[in-house]
Design a protein around this motif. Sequence first.
Motif, mmCIF file in Angstrom:
data_model
loop_
_atom_site.group_PDB
_atom_site.id
_atom_site.type_symbol
_atom_site.label_atom_id
_atom_site.label_comp_id
_atom_site.label_asym_id
_atom_site.label_seq_id
_atom_site.Cartn_x
_atom_site.Cartn_y
_atom_site.Cartn_z
ATOM 1 N N THR A 48 0.812 -1.217 0.000
ATOM 2 C CA THR A 48 0.000 0.000 0.000
ATOM 3 C C THR A 48 0.843 1.264 0.000
ATOM 4 O OG1 THR A 48 -0.126 0.073 2.407
ATOM 5 C CG2 THR A 48 -1.824 -1.179 1.280
ATOM 6 N N HIS A 50 2.224 2.761 2.551
ATOM 7 C CA HIS A 50 2.163 3.541 3.784
ATOM 8 C C HIS A 50 3.558 3.580 4.405
ATOM 9 C CE1 HIS A 50 0.029 5.074 7.353
ATOM 10 N NE2 HIS A 50 0.949 4.418 8.043
ATOM 11 N N GLN A 56 9.494 0.008 13.162
ATOM 12 C CA GLN A 56 8.173 -0.577 12.903
ATOM 13 C C GLN A 56 8.284 -1.817 12.028
ATOM 14 O OE1 GLN A 56 6.544 3.067 11.332
ATOM 15 N NE2 GLN A 56 5.089 3.201 13.023
ATOM 16 N N TYR A 59 9.585 -4.602 14.123
ATOM 17 C CA TYR A 59 8.548 -5.088 15.040
ATOM 18 C C TYR A 59 7.602 -6.046 14.322
ATOM 19 C CZ TYR A 59 4.884 -4.953 18.597
ATOM 20 O OH TYR A 59 3.975 -5.295 19.556
ATOM 21 N N PHE A 108 6.904 2.987 21.372
ATOM 22 C CA PHE A 108 5.700 3.385 20.641
ATOM 23 C C PHE A 108 4.911 4.453 21.401
ATOM 24 C CE2 PHE A 108 5.809 -0.897 18.355
ATOM 25 C CZ PHE A 108 6.376 -0.336 17.219
ATOM 26 N N ILE A 109 5.010 4.451 22.726
ATOM 27 C CA ILE A 109 4.382 5.542 23.480
ATOM 28 C C ILE A 109 5.044 6.863 23.071
ATOM 29 C CG2 ILE A 109 4.133 6.569 25.781
ATOM 30 C CD1 ILE A 109 3.862 3.721 26.882
ATOM 31 N N TRP A 112 3.969 7.750 19.469
ATOM 32 C CA TRP A 112 2.608 8.297 19.367
ATOM 33 C C TRP A 112 2.576 9.749 19.824
ATOM 34 C CZ3 TRP A 112 -2.083 8.048 17.394
ATOM 35 C CH2 TRP A 112 -3.118 8.758 18.002
ATOM 36 N N THR A 149 -5.940 5.865 28.021
ATOM 37 C CA THR A 149 -4.822 5.309 27.253
ATOM 38 C C THR A 149 -3.736 4.802 28.192
ATOM 39 O OG1 THR A 149 -5.302 6.918 25.544
ATOM 40 C CG2 THR A 149 -3.194 5.796 25.391
ATOM 41 N N PRO B 135 -6.889 4.912 18.380
ATOM 42 C CA PRO B 135 -5.669 5.042 17.567
ATOM 43 C C PRO B 135 -4.400 5.087 18.415
ATOM 44 C CG PRO B 135 -7.051 7.017 17.408
ATOM 45 C CD PRO B 135 -7.858 5.966 18.084
ATOM 46 N N ALA B 136 -4.491 5.675 19.617
ATOM 47 C CA ALA B 136 -3.309 5.718 20.486
ATOM 48 C C ALA B 136 -2.930 4.307 20.927
ATOM 49 C CB ALA B 136 -3.587 6.593 21.704
ATOM 50 N N MET B 137 -3.915 3.533 21.385
ATOM 51 C CA MET B 137 -3.631 2.167 21.840
ATOM 52 C C MET B 137 -3.111 1.310 20.688
ATOM 53 S SD MET B 137 -3.943 2.058 24.950
ATOM 54 C CE MET B 137 -3.385 0.377 25.011
ATOM 55 N N THR B 139 -1.371 2.290 18.121
ATOM 56 C CA THR B 139 0.033 2.610 17.854
ATOM 57 C C THR B 139 0.923 2.044 18.952
ATOM 58 O OG1 THR B 139 -0.721 4.616 16.797
ATOM 59 C CG2 THR B 139 1.611 4.499 17.349
ATOM 60 N N ILE B 140 0.475 2.146 20.201
ATOM 61 C CA ILE B 140 1.312 1.683 21.309
ATOM 62 C C ILE B 140 1.472 0.166 21.281
ATOM 63 C CG2 ILE B 140 1.359 1.465 23.831
ATOM 64 C CD1 ILE B 140 0.089 4.304 23.900
ATOM 65 N N TYR B 142 0.638 -2.042 18.550
ATOM 66 C CA TYR B 142 0.950 -2.704 17.281
ATOM 67 C C TYR B 142 1.887 -1.887 16.405
ATOM 68 C CZ TYR B 142 -2.933 -5.444 18.919
ATOM 69 O OH TYR B 142 -3.758 -6.203 19.703
ATOM 70 N N GLY B 143 2.330 -0.744 16.875
ATOM 71 C CA GLY B 143 3.362 -0.020 16.151
ATOM 72 C C GLY B 143 2.873 0.997 15.150
ATOM 73 N N ASP B 144 1.632 0.875 14.702
ATOM 74 C CA ASP B 144 1.146 1.846 13.723
ATOM 75 C C ASP B 144 -0.367 1.736 13.635
ATOM 76 O OD1 ASP B 144 1.103 3.812 11.841
ATOM 77 O OD2 ASP B 144 2.549 2.851 10.511
ATOM 78 N N ASN B 145 -0.957 2.643 12.888
ATOM 79 C CA ASN B 145 -2.383 2.549 12.649
ATOM 80 C C ASN B 145 -2.598 1.620 11.454
ATOM 81 O OD1 ASN B 145 -5.052 2.887 11.952
ATOM 82 N ND2 ASN B 145 -5.071 5.014 12.627
ATOM 83 N N LEU B 146 -2.881 0.348 11.736
ATOM 84 C CA LEU B 146 -2.927 -0.645 10.664
ATOM 85 C C LEU B 146 -4.083 -0.398 9.704
ATOM 86 C CD1 LEU B 146 -2.011 -3.910 12.590
ATOM 87 C CD2 LEU B 146 -0.555 -2.407 11.274
ATOM 88 N N ASN B 148 -5.021 2.487 8.707
ATOM 89 C CA ASN B 148 -4.481 3.460 7.756
ATOM 90 C C ASN B 148 -3.576 2.784 6.746
ATOM 91 O OD1 ASN B 148 -5.606 5.845 8.363
ATOM 92 N ND2 ASN B 148 -3.867 6.684 9.505
ATOM 93 N N VAL B 149 -2.761 1.846 7.249
ATOM 94 C CA VAL B 149 -1.836 1.133 6.369
ATOM 95 C C VAL B 149 -2.611 0.481 5.237
ATOM 96 C CG1 VAL B 149 -0.315 -0.877 6.227
ATOM 97 C CG2 VAL B 149 -0.096 0.681 8.140
ATOM 98 N N LEU B 150 -3.731 -0.162 5.582
ATOM 99 C CA LEU B 150 -4.450 -0.968 4.596
ATOM 100 C C LEU B 150 -5.390 -0.143 3.735
ATOM 101 C CD1 LEU B 150 -5.198 -4.063 6.811
ATOM 102 C CD2 LEU B 150 -3.407 -3.770 5.117
ATOM 103 N N PHE B 309 -7.341 -2.090 14.175
ATOM 104 C CA PHE B 309 -6.902 -3.468 14.399
ATOM 105 C C PHE B 309 -7.175 -3.888 15.842
ATOM 106 C CE2 PHE B 309 -3.627 -6.727 15.312
ATOM 107 C CZ PHE B 309 -4.026 -7.659 14.381
#
Lengths: 229, 491
Positions: A48, A50, A56, A59, A108-109, A112, A149, B135-137, B139-140, B142-146, B148-150, B309
């Motif tokens: 895609t 992105h 990342q 990971y 990642f914290i 973000w 969060t 979205p914060a959780m 990213t924390i 899984y590393g990214d907003n999946l 958005n990726v897809l 995700f």
Amino acid sequence: MTIASSLNQILPQRFLGFIPLFIGVEVVLGITILNKAGGVYGILSIITGHPLNFWQWFYNILAIMTIPFYISALIHLKDKPRNARKLSLATVVYVIDTFVGFFYTIYFIYFWFSSEDVSEEDLGKRASSTNSQDLSAQSASLARELYVTASTTIVVSAVRFYFTLVILSFTKALLKQDASEQKYNERTRSPDEEDEEVISATTGIVGEWKKFVFDLEIKSKDFLVNFFK
Amino acid sequence: MSSSILRSRVVQKPYQLFHYYFLSEKTPNSTLADLSFETDISISIRKFKAHNWTINEILHYSFLSSIIFFVFIIFPASFLVKIPILAAFTLCFLLPLTSQFFVHALPIFTWLALFFSAAKIPTSWKPAISVKVLPAMETILYGDNLSNVLATVTTSFLDILAWLPYGILHFSAPFVLALFIFLFGPPTGLRSFGFAFGYMNLLGVLTQILFPAAAPWYKNLYGLEPANYSMQGSPGGLGRIDALLGFDMYTTAFSNSPLIFGAFPSLHSGCATMDVLFLCWLFPKYRVLWWGYATWLWWSTMYLTHHYFIDLIGGAVLSFVVFQYTRYNHLPVVDQKCFCRWSYIEVEKVNIASVDPLSSHFVSISDIESAIPSSSRFANYPYFLAQSNGTVVEDFEMSTISRSRQTSRTFLTSFNIAEQNAESVPSNSINHLVEEEEEDSSSLENSATPSVFEDEHHQISTTASQTSLEDLESTGSSAFDASKPKGYKSR
């Protein structure tokens, strides 16, 4: 030695205090496999386009790499005597995964709050959008979102730590049982040695992979046996 | 009039086929698989009075009825409308004909009632909507907003590919699965499905109401601006399907969805995971295919910007936990030798002690994944080695002898006859063989045994077994004097 003995103090004997450990391990492995599926979807960003940074990528690749070991452990959970070595490898992977995961969570914290979060503008917007007091009260305040969060992150990390203890406890009991069964078994060769013979007879890429995994399994089993001694 | 309809070919032919494939499996005296066709309410009332209530049942029914009562109160319709609806439902619960389904589908009805009236809950009662937590959780953890990726690249082909599981299969799969469980699963299996499916969705909707959160489409439309309950929903990527097909299939429905801010957990993911778990229970041979469906649906959910995700994992984990509970408390064991519901003559539940690898009561299961033709496999069957004094008795083909429980019974009795004729047969070991054969079936995992789809084979093997049984009887012990160990599980 000291780590192993202090671990003994906190290893749970039952999952959540009342459920047999093996059901706990099924739940732990199942949840972990589902979570690791994130790596597969993350890696789709190759297609895609992105943008992902190096950490990342790393990971996601780590997540994908752990999946086969967890699936293998879950499938062979009740398959004696092979489950001892399958679970040993999964346990070693899980413990490493937990440590790596904690560092990644911290990273990642930072990630973000440094790049993705738009709290400054957001705060301005929220302050200015006073067109309707009733409506803005329906949205969680910035402080509340931050609180949710942060507390969720802490709870998830704690649960993860507990899961590590559960799988450690189960594998420890399994190895102990395995050792005592070996002792009373009169056969000259252990089941592992017999499996090794079969696996070493296989050829090709699949055979090489099986040999490699078998080697890892035996190594982690020996390591854990020594560790728990 | 009605008898002529019943005698007509349109009715007779399907009935004959049904009888040929399913009902003929039934043991004559067994009533296990039968449905009740009674319409006498007094039977239900007598049953109700005689019932011994367990704590779990009391909790179950009081929880569900309190939710139904809540829905009954908040739903903005006249009591003149609500009371007859409730009365009709109560009647369905009292008639034995309908209650055999309705009682066990109660969690599903409760979920549907709560879901469709969720929008009627007064706004002042609802908690504040989270926009940034998910979205914060994500990213924390899984590393990214999946999502958005897809959803970065969209094409019509991918739209269709995403729409099939999300917009079509998701809604139809549970019905098809319920039918499969009824036909091919053990009796009472469908109840467990109703329980698990209903509770999973109910707990999911409760979470969505108590923790309202915005989906990825919200972030795409409004950024991370504050949300409120007067906002309309969005079909997300399904809007493109409506544009493609030329009619309004989803836009209106999703814009007026009862739970607009119900992103977490994803019940699309929850339902798909529950379908997959039950399919793996029923047809374990195809489990890779079933999990393929789940991954396909997860992708489409993120692609259509309906969920993060973390929502998918929330739904899947909820499903998995509810399934595990159901599996060890309610779910009957699938016997791979039984072709359909009517093949069962008894229903077993999982015996936790016998499947716990740490327990001393553990009954080892054969491993089919890696068929290692080595004598080491017999370490799993201590009875054989201990009691047959070196004579290993597994050299006959289990597959030709028993595919259904009924034949395995006759097999056992005919063995006893054979035993009397030929004393050299070690009787203990044969009994243990049959016992183990049955205990094996208590395992839910590792069952690459013939699938229920292979019904023709089944018919053949049942007839074939007759001859092999006779052979066994006439040849007596000679069939068992095997000197070379061979794979016990030759199925």
